[in-house]
Design an enzyme around this catalytic site. Structure first.
Site, PDB file in Angstrom:
ATOM      1  N   LYS A  14       1.481  -5.770   8.913  1.00 61.71           N
ATOM      2  CA  LYS A  14       1.649  -7.225   8.697  1.00 61.71           C
ATOM      3  C   LYS A  14       2.343  -7.384   7.423  1.00 61.71           C
ATOM      4  O   LYS A  14       3.269  -8.187   7.299  1.00 61.71           O
ATOM      5  CB  LYS A  14       0.157  -7.748   8.787  1.00 61.71           C
ATOM      6  N   ASN A  15       1.925  -6.649   6.456  1.00 65.40           N
ATOM      7  CA  ASN A  15       2.780  -6.819   5.153  1.00 65.40           C
ATOM      8  C   ASN A  15       3.964  -6.306   4.992  1.00 65.40           C
ATOM      9  O   ASN A  15       4.530  -6.603   4.020  1.00 65.40           O
ATOM     10  CB  ASN A  15       1.757  -5.990   4.065  1.00 65.40           C
ATOM     11  N   CYS A  45      -5.531 -15.846   0.584  1.00 63.52           N
ATOM     12  CA  CYS A  45      -7.196 -15.338   0.250  1.00 63.52           C
ATOM     13  C   CYS A  45      -7.617 -15.433  -1.051  1.00 63.52           C
ATOM     14  O   CYS A  45      -6.839 -15.329  -1.907  1.00 63.52           O
ATOM     15  CB  CYS A  45      -7.033 -13.816   0.504  1.00 63.52           C
ATOM     16  N   ARG A  83      -4.094 -15.079  -8.843  1.00 61.45           N
ATOM     17  CA  ARG A  83      -3.188 -14.873  -8.195  1.00 61.45           C
ATOM     18  C   ARG A  83      -1.915 -15.721  -8.750  1.00 61.45           C
ATOM     19  O   ARG A  83      -1.416 -16.561  -7.850  1.00 61.45           O
ATOM     20  CB  ARG A  83      -3.078 -14.800  -6.691  1.00 61.45           C
ATOM     21  N   LYS A 121       3.275  -5.940 -14.941  1.00 60.33           N
ATOM     22  CA  LYS A 121       2.418  -5.181 -14.065  1.00 60.33           C
ATOM     23  C   LYS A 121       2.805  -4.860 -12.720  1.00 60.33           C
ATOM     24  O   LYS A 121       3.888  -6.041 -12.305  1.00 60.33           O
ATOM     25  CB  LYS A 121       1.066  -6.075 -13.804  1.00 60.33           C
ATOM     26  N   VAL A 122       2.434  -4.093 -11.903  1.00 61.84           N
ATOM     27  CA  VAL A 122       2.991  -4.021 -10.606  1.00 61.84           C
ATOM     28  C   VAL A 122       2.537  -5.144  -9.688  1.00 61.84           C
ATOM     29  O   VAL A 122       1.482  -5.297  -9.624  1.00 61.84           O
ATOM     30  CB  VAL A 122       2.509  -2.479  -9.749  1.00 61.84           C
ATOM     31  N   VAL A 134       3.634  -6.560  -5.479  1.00 64.89           N
ATOM     32  CA  VAL A 134       4.403  -6.213  -4.424  1.00 64.89           C
ATOM     33  C   VAL A 134       5.245  -7.431  -3.975  1.00 64.89           C
ATOM     34  O   VAL A 134       6.369  -7.259  -3.730  1.00 64.89           O
ATOM     35  CB  VAL A 134       3.225  -6.030  -3.444  1.00 64.89           C
ATOM     36  N   ASP A 157      -6.541  -3.097  -0.589  1.00 62.77           N
ATOM     37  CA  ASP A 157      -6.708  -3.709   0.929  1.00 62.77           C
ATOM     38  C   ASP A 157      -7.517  -2.749   1.586  1.00 62.77           C
ATOM     39  O   ASP A 157      -7.932  -3.064   2.760  1.00 62.77           O
ATOM     40  CB  ASP A 157      -5.417  -3.884   1.766  1.00 62.77           C
ATOM     41  N   ILE A 195      -6.976  -4.095  -9.191  1.00 57.85           N
ATOM     42  CA  ILE A 195      -5.820  -4.860  -8.837  1.00 57.85           C
ATOM     43  C   ILE A 195      -6.128  -6.455  -8.769  1.00 57.85           C
ATOM     44  O   ILE A 195      -5.580  -7.063  -9.345  1.00 57.85           O
ATOM     45  CB  ILE A 195      -5.366  -4.617  -7.331  1.00 57.85           C
ATOM     46  N   ARG A 200      -6.001 -13.192  10.954  1.00 60.43           N
ATOM     47  CA  ARG A 200      -4.693 -13.211  10.121  1.00 60.43           C
ATOM     48  C   ARG A 200      -3.916 -11.948  10.156  1.00 60.43           C
ATOM     49  O   ARG A 200      -2.878 -11.709  10.042  1.00 60.43           O
ATOM     50  CB  ARG A 200      -4.943 -13.747   9.025  1.00 60.43           C
TER      51      ARG A 200
HETATM   52  C1  UD1 Z   1       0.435  -7.873  -1.748  1.00 54.24           C
HETATM   53  C2  UD1 Z   1      -0.191  -7.834  -0.296  1.00 54.24           C
HETATM   54  C3  UD1 Z   1      -1.823  -7.843  -0.294  1.00 54.24           C
HETATM   55  C4  UD1 Z   1      -2.455  -6.479  -1.259  1.00 54.24           C
HETATM   56  C5  UD1 Z   1      -1.724  -6.847  -2.647  1.00 54.24           C
HETATM   57  C6  UD1 Z   1      -1.792  -5.559  -3.518  1.00 54.24           C
HETATM   58  C7  UD1 Z   1       1.155  -8.948   1.315  1.00 54.24           C
HETATM   59  C8  UD1 Z   1       1.453  -9.806   2.212  1.00 54.24           C
HETATM   60  N1  UD1 Z   1       0.094  -8.872   0.626  1.00 54.24           N
HETATM   61  O1  UD1 Z   1      -0.104  -9.015  -1.942  1.00 54.24           O
HETATM   62  O2  UD1 Z   1      -2.243  -7.529   1.032  1.00 54.24           O
HETATM   63  O3  UD1 Z   1      -3.830  -6.740  -1.616  1.00 54.24           O
HETATM   64  O4  UD1 Z   1      -0.055  -6.685  -2.465  1.00 54.24           O
HETATM   65  O5  UD1 Z   1      -1.482  -4.509  -2.976  1.00 54.24           O
HETATM   66  O6  UD1 Z   1       1.884  -7.806   1.264  1.00 54.24           O
HETATM   67  N2  UD1 Z   1       0.113 -11.130 -10.304  1.00 54.24           N
HETATM   68  C9  UD1 Z   1       0.303 -11.794 -11.536  1.00 54.24           C
HETATM   69  N3  UD1 Z   1       1.494 -12.615 -11.511  1.00 54.24           N
HETATM   70  C10 UD1 Z   1       2.265 -12.588 -10.491  1.00 54.24           C
HETATM   71  C11 UD1 Z   1       2.101 -12.049  -9.420  1.00 54.24           C
HETATM   72  C12 UD1 Z   1       1.037 -11.127  -9.061  1.00 54.24           C
HETATM   73  O7  UD1 Z   1      -0.404 -11.808 -12.336  1.00 54.24           O
HETATM   74  O8  UD1 Z   1       3.605 -13.425 -10.454  1.00 54.24           O
HETATM   75  C13 UD1 Z   1      -1.043 -10.043 -10.172  1.00 54.24           C
HETATM   76  C14 UD1 Z   1      -1.918 -10.528  -9.005  1.00 54.24           C
HETATM   77  O9  UD1 Z   1      -2.749 -11.448  -9.438  1.00 54.24           O
HETATM   78  C15 UD1 Z   1      -2.853  -9.197  -8.950  1.00 54.24           C
HETATM   79  C16 UD1 Z   1      -1.687  -8.155  -9.176  1.00 54.24           C
HETATM   80  O10 UD1 Z   1      -0.542  -8.873  -9.916  1.00 54.24           O
HETATM   81  O11 UD1 Z   1      -3.799  -8.990  -9.908  1.00 54.24           O
HETATM   82  C17 UD1 Z   1      -1.043  -7.549  -7.893  1.00 54.24           C
HETATM   83  O12 UD1 Z   1      -0.544  -8.568  -6.904  1.00 54.24           O
HETATM   84  P1  UD1 Z   1       0.707  -8.512  -5.964  1.00 54.24           P
HETATM   85  O13 UD1 Z   1       1.027  -6.935  -6.009  1.00 54.24           O
HETATM   86  O14 UD1 Z   1       1.522  -9.687  -6.463  1.00 54.24           O
HETATM   87  O15 UD1 Z   1      -0.065  -8.892  -4.701  1.00 54.24           O
HETATM   88  P2  UD1 Z   1       0.629  -9.712  -3.288  1.00 54.24           P
HETATM   89  O16 UD1 Z   1       2.114  -9.325  -3.396  1.00 54.24           O
HETATM   90  O17 UD1 Z   1       0.346 -11.289  -3.338  1.00 54.24           O
END
Ligand code: UD1
Length: 429
Positions: free
Chosen positions: A22-23, A126, A131, A171-172, A174, A316, A338, A408
């Site tokens: 999915k991701n 979610c 986020r 911060k990392v 995705v 996850d 995370i 989902r």
């Molecule tokens: C993706 C995955 C989700 C997984 C997550 C972490 C998809 C569709 N979803 O979510 O299943 O749990 O990666 O592996 O691929 N953050 C900020 N500011 C931002 C963006 C992120 O502070 O602008 C923080 C988030 O709050 C979180 C961390 O960065 O604490 C990592 O989140 P992120 O890797 O961005 O998650 P998603 O891409 O939403």
């Protein structure tokens, strides 16, 4: 609303086909907005999030078609979809659609790169933490975009197009890596993303973009270099297997006992989770069909884990691993690094008899001899599947409500598990 009813206590034995991720499928579908020709994706899972994203992309003018099932083709095979965004009619992604799925916010990158403007609602998704979207905004600004916040919408503009730039994520992330990488493919000049996410889904997206004509180096490492090109073209790309689905079923087998082959699974996509599972006493063998998971007789060893960006233990799979640890022979600790609010499954697992105490981002789990079936509620995608696997190992009947969360992200869950001997059914309301 549908419920899932499980009668626990049966070991799992047989074969479970692993679906496309999915991701990976979601950003791949979004990348079709970058190009005025057809992107064909194979092995796309049949999931609610995929259907919803198709609807969201259609709103921008995307045409799509899905190949029909061929005679003799297994119903478990993923679908092939053709996406064509030659005519983008609208660069607004409205609240009604984006609020249903956080990943749809990522359309901001391709729309801005190709159309030079985008107006995208702040996301939903979610409820596992605040986020925010600050990394996306700073990343796109580094590529020359002007960004304003306007009544719940992010308005982005790049007059004359995006320009290559240097993006250093604090911060990392995705999603921010996917989005900035997609945007940079059509920017003028070179872009560099530092502290990029190294998740396999980022590499899969990069490989697809390269197939479409993008110039990208370093995906899968923490520094990605992108040389902008004028346009991207038609391409055909298979979605990688779902490593979270793989880990989830591996943990289900570790919990119930038995022997299951996860067909099409790739061990290299989740090495850290498989190492941890081996430490719990689960046998894992790579075969030419996929991964064979086996646990017979022996108890489950307690193992401490911390969630980390790839290649660390994935957030996850945290809830599913906690379910497994509720039956271990001792005490284990799980640290969530995370997301700050990703422990909603704790109180539901407690309803099945689990002994878990919380201290900030750390959960301590004292293994119990038996879990007992109860009524529980799904709260988010991964938490809900942790309740299902706990229910498979619990004595008696468990019902999981609010299963739309499961739909989902898990394709044919009841079907895949019941073919391996689980007593599990969907009760439609
Ligand atoms: C993706 C995955 C989700 C997984 C997550 C972490 C998809 C569709 N979803 O979510 O299943 O749990 O990666 O592996 O691929 N953050 C900020 N500011 C931002 C963006 C992120 O502070 O602008 C923080 C988030 O709050 C979180 C961390 O960065 O604490 C990592 O989140 P992120 O890797 O961005 O998650 P998603 O891409 O939403």
């Amino acid at each position: 609303m549908d419920k899932i009813r499980i009668v626990g206590g049966n070991p799992l034995n047989g074969v479970i086909p692993i679906s496309g991720a999915k991701n990976a499928a979601l950003p791949l579908m979004i990348s079709s907005l970058l190009c005025d020709d057809t992107l064909t994706l194979e092995n796309v899972p049949r999931l609610r999030d995929v259907a919803l994203l198709t609807q969201i992309l259609s709103n921008h003018g995307l045409d799509y078609s899905v190949d029909g099932k061929r005679a003799g083709q297994d119903t478990m095979t993923g679908q092939t979809i053709h996406l064509n965004a030659s005519n983008i009619v609208d660069t607004t992604a409205p609240y009604e659609l984006v609020s249903k799925m956080r990943a749809s916010f990522w359309v901001i990158g391709p729309l801005l790169a190709r159309m030079h403007n985008a107006r995208v609602s702040l996301p939903g998704g979610c409820a596992i933490g605040t986020r925010p979207v600050d990394f996306f905004i700073d990343g796109l600004k580094a590529l020359g975009a002007e960004i304003d916040m306007d009544r719940g919408y992010v308005k982005a503009e790049a007059k004359g197009g995006l320009k290559g730039g240097r993006v250093v994520f604090p911060k990392v992330s995705v999603g921010a890596t996917h989005t900035v990488m997609m945007a940079a493919t059509l920017a003028k000049g070179e872009s560099v993303i530092e502290n990029a996410a190294r998740e396999p889904e980022v590499t899969d997206l990069a490989n697809c973009l390269i197939g479409m004509g993008a110039k990208i180096e370093g995906a899968g490492t923490d520094t990605i270099h992108i040389q902008g090109v004028d346009r991207l073209g038609a391409h055909r790309h298979p979605v990688i297997p779902d490593r979270i689905e793989t880990g989830t079923y591996a943990m289900a087998v570790a919990m119930t006992g038995g022997e299951v082959t996860l067909e099409g699974a790739r061990g290299d996509l989740l090495e850290s989770a498989l190492d941890i599972l081996r430490q719990t006493g689960t046998e894992i063998t790579e075969t030419n069909m996929g991964l064979k998971i086996r646990r017979n007789g022996a108890g489950i060893n307690p193992v401490d884990i911390s969630t980390e960006p790839f290649p660390g233990f994935p957030t996850d799979l945290q809830a599913q691993f906690m379910a497994l640890m509720t039956r271990s022979k001792g005490v284990s600790k799980i640290t969530e690094n995370i997301f700050e609010n990703r422990f909603m499954h704790v109180q539901e697992l407690a309803r099945l008899g689990a002994k878990i105490t919380m201290d900030g981002q750390v959960a301590s789990i004292e293994g119990v001899e038996t879990l007992r079936g109860a009524q529980v509620m799904a709260t988010d995608l991964r938490a809900s599947v942790s309740l299902v696997i706990a229910g498979l190992a619990a004595e008696g009947e468990t019902t999981v409500s609010r299963v739309y969360h499961l739909d989902r992200g898990f394709e044919r869950l009841e079907d895949k598990l019941s073919r391996c001997g689980a007593v599990i059914e969907r009760i439609s309301a």
